[in-house]
Every structure is written in C-alpha cells, then in structure tokens.
Write an enzyme that holds these catalytic residues in place. Structure first.
Site, PDB file in Angstrom:
ATOM      1  CE  LYS A 192      -3.766   2.161   2.756  1.00 50.87           C
ATOM      2  NZ  LYS A 192      -4.925   1.656   4.352  1.00 50.87           N
ATOM      3  CB  SER A 231      -7.559   3.841   3.497  1.00 53.36           C
ATOM      4  OG  SER A 231      -7.137   3.580   4.397  1.00 53.36           O
ATOM      5  CB  SER A 269      -7.787   1.175   6.126  1.00 54.46           C
ATOM      6  OG  SER A 269      -8.519   2.373   7.089  1.00 54.46           O
TER       7      SER A 269
END
Length: 475
Positions: A80, A156, A180
């Site tokens: 990420k 996220s 997330s």
C-alpha cells in the site's frame, strides 16, 4: 501461465520447492494481470516491472540451488502506498508529498518481506493519507471493485484488496486505522487481518496514533499466517512494538477444520440492534456462523454491550487528520481532498481535553471488550463474530452511499472502527455474495494478543468450504 495468478503464496512456495514452475513465470504472470486490469480497476500507483523481473530471476536461482532466502522467496507482493519502500516513492495519494524523496528506507514490514525474498510488483492505491473507507484520491482517482469496477473497492487499502482479488500478487501489505484492511477485503472477496496493535512494527509512526495497524491482505488465512510469520520480526524504530512472537502462526493452523472445535463464540448480528444490516449480508453471515457451529464451536447470540463509540473515534481521527496536514501552507492545503480538509478543520478546533475524554472512552471500551473476550474462562468468550460490513460495495468515487443518511464514511462502517479503539485482532473472511454477485465478509474479533486464535478460526472456515460458490472476479 495465467493459471499461476490463481495460486496462493503457500501453493507458490510449494511449487517452487518441487520445481513445478519458477518465480520468473509467476512474476511475469502477475505483472501481466496488473497491466491487464489497471485501466479498468486502477489498483496501482506504480508497477516496477524491470526490478520485479530482476528480483524474480535472483529468486529462481536461489531455488535452483536449494537455498531460498526465506519464507516468501519469489512470491510476488504489493505494498500500500502508505508504507515506505526503498527506491519507490510513497505519495500517500496526495499531491502535497514531494516526489523527490529521498526514498531510502523500508517500513519494518516491508523490510521483513524483503529479507524473506519477496518480489515487489509495485505500490497500491490509497485515499489521501488513508483518511477514509473508500479509495479515491486527488492524485490517482478512484479504484474500482474487481467484481464491478463502477463500484468502490472500499478503503483505505482498496488498491491492495483489488490487486489480491485480481491475481496481481497473492500477498499485500495494508494499513488499518478504522477498518482499512477489513473494509476493502470484505468488498473485494478476500481475507485480511488487523493484528493486535504492536504485533507488526510500524515506522514512521502514524499521525493517527495507536489506531493504525499494519496487516496482511491475502486470499486465505493460511497465506496471512505465512505473511505474519515473516513481518512480525522486531524493529527498533517502533517504540510501541510487542515482544517477539513465540512459535509460528502457521503451526497454529495444523488442525484445519478442527481449529474451531470447542471455541466459545459470541455472535452479534447487529451490535444489539444498533446497526441496520442488508438482508443478503445478514443471511450470508448467519450461514457462516451456522457453519462455525457445525465445526464444533459453541455459538451464542449476544449483545457485546457497548454503544457506538463514533464520537470518540472522530475526535481521535480528526485530530490525526489535522496533525498529518499541519505543516501545509495555504496553497498546498487547497490541493487536499475536500473531505479531508473538512475533518482537518474539525480536528484543529478540538482541545487537549476533548482528546483526553476520547481516550477515556476508548479505555472504557477496551475494558468492556477485555471482559467479554477472556479465552472462554469464567463465562467469557474466545471470539466475537459480526458482519464485517452492513452493506456491499456501492458507487465508486463517493465517501458514502447515495441516498443514505450518512455524512462520513464511519456511518457505514460501524463494525470495524470500534476494534481499532480497543487494539484487538480482527479479521474478515469472505462468506458469500449478495443478489448482485458482490462479496460479503464475516468479521472475527479476538482478545488482544490472540492473533493466532483468530487465524485458526478463520482457517477452519476456509477448510470447511466457506467460500464455495463465490466465483472469482471477471478478469
């Protein structure tokens, strides 16, 4: 070669050891899948084809010599774009981040993956500074759901979830400050674990403080255990890390379906009537809970006994947003996602007393959950089970579903952020689809430090066939 993208990391390592295929073939197939799906789904901020193939070639030679570097040698992975990776810019979805770097450090979890021979395909999309439960940002636009690209992947860690679901690497590292890794994993039909806070070292420290965890996003619980065995190594840069793990997470999965036998499970379908859950979601989760019962778990439907802690979470979260953007001048502030600007301004108006009152509420919630989950002793439970999400994926590019009463992303994620406040391990297991074919997830929550137990219960569900009937996303 395309079939290689459907294999788990555990299956890849087994295949490398047997000489059935090489890391070069596997990484080439994963890169091809990333390229094929990028325009449609937008899971990546960057793909490092040249360096990935170089790393794969080196891994293939190590396997040829019978000297793999570690647990993940030759396995394609993604990271990420909130986590530092040496030699790759970490933009965090924001135009305010200087592209010049320097980018000379790995985050602890990235460093451990590198030590274990992982092959880095690229960085995955995130909303700006990871601030919300969907993945769109001013810098990279919206990330679509692999099952329906016009819908959100969640967030996220939406890019990571989409990449794993699509076969662009079986392992990804995500971050979870309010759900997330679990939100997008549920929406995209994969597994994810938010470990106990401190179990996976973090550096740099998150502006959102001790709400933020790093965790694995994978096809199944066995791969998550493999990745946990690699990334939980100590790192002196994290002052809040836990003591090193004794033993192996993978060893805890040896019982397969038997891993659920005897567990005391509290099932809360709607947090005591506080959450409106979509009928298809409620039905799929209940079927999965019945499956747990059939595996020998002792399930009781019960209310965990807390009211929605959203205001306390907002105080901590909005304050973090103010902190992460504090040094921006007026021009750069204008570049921010409008929603992030709103919560930043709200956070900047909060006082130290507001913050400490939220901490008090957080501690009270932690004490409540500590009393509920006590390893089955003295009337306590081993696990709390809930839906991961009350809904399935909605239109991409929106913070909240159209036509609903919610104003912030926390309005439709009531099952996830409470367990960031309590720092407990929480995982999401894919357990079905709705009438539109969109994935549904079941959440398993354990007591602090009981990460292995959560993984064991999740693995028992996978071994029992909980994902049967869930088709992969159209490629």
């Amino acid at each position: 070669m395309s079939d290689l993208t459907n294999l788990t990391a555990t299956e890849l390592v087994t295949g490398y050891r047997a000489g059935d295929f090489s890391p070069v073939e596997v990484v080439a197939a994963a890169l091809e899948r990333a390229a094929e799906t990028q325009t449609r789904v937008n899971a990546f901020t960057r793909v490092d084809e040249e360096s990935a193939l170089e790393e794969a070639t080196a891994a293939a030679e190590r396997w040829r010599r019978g000297e793999p570097a570690g647990l993940l040698d030759g396995v394609p992975v993604t990271v990420k774009d909130m986590l530092l990776q040496r030699g790759a810019a970490t933009y965090k979805g924001s135009w305010t981040v200087d592209a010049e770097g320097p980018w000379e450090e790995d985050a602890p979890s990235v460093a451990r993956m590198r030590e274990h021979g992982a092959v880095f395909l690229g960085k995955t999309t995130t909303p700006e500074f990871g601030w919300k439960g969907v993945t769109d940002s001013p810098r990279y636009g919206a990330t679509g759901n692999p099952y329906a690209p016009e819908r959100t992947a969640g967030g996220s860690s939406g890019g990571s979830a989409a990449a794993v679901a699509l076969g662009a690497g079986p392992l990804s590292l995500g971050t979870d400050g309010g759900g997330s890794v679990r939100i997008p994993a549920s929406f995209c039909g994969i597994f994810a674990l938010k470990p106990t806070y401190g179990r996976v070292p973090i550096y740099p420290a998150s502006a959102f403080g001790t709400l933020a965890h790093v965790g694995p996003m994978t096809r199944d619980a066995a791969d998550a255990a493999l990745l946990m065995d690699a990334i939980c190594g100590p790192d002196p840069r994290d002052w809040s890390q836990l003591a090193p793990v004794q033993g192996s997470f993978r060893e805890e999965l040896a019982g397969g379906e038997e891993g659920a036998r005897g567990l005391r499970v509290a099932f809360s379908p709607d947090l005591g009537g506080q959450v409106a859950v979509a009928p298809d979601v409620a039905a799929a989760v209940r079927r999965a809970v019945d499956r747990l019962s059939g595996l020998g778990a002792r399930v009781e439907e019960t209310d965990p006994g807390f009211t929605d802690p959203v205001e306390a979470f907002h105080t901590l979260w909005f304050s973090g947003a103010a902190r992460v953007t504090q040094g921006l001048d007026a021009e750069r502030t204008g570049w921010l996602d409008p929603g992030l600007r709103e919560i930043r301004d709200a956070g900047a108006r909060m006082s130290a007393l507001d913050y400490l009152a939220a901490v008090d509420e957080r501690m009270a919630l932690g004490q409540r959950m500590g009393g509920l989950l006590r390893g089955g002793a003295d009337g306590g439970y081993d696990l709390l089970v809930t839906p991961t999400m009350p809904i399935t994926a909605f239109e991409a590019g929106r913070e909240v579903p159209e036509g609903g009463a919610h104003t912030r992303w926390t309005g439709w994620t009531p099952f996830t952020y409470p367990f960031n406040l309590t720092q407990q391990p929480a995982a999401t297991v894919p357990c079905g689809v709705d009438a539109a074919g969109l994935p549904i997830g079941l959440q398993l929550v354990g007591a602090r430090h009981q990460d292995a137990l959560v993984l064991r219960a999740a693995h028992a569900l996978f071994a029992s066939g909980v994902t049967e009937g869930m088709a992969p996303p159209a490629q």
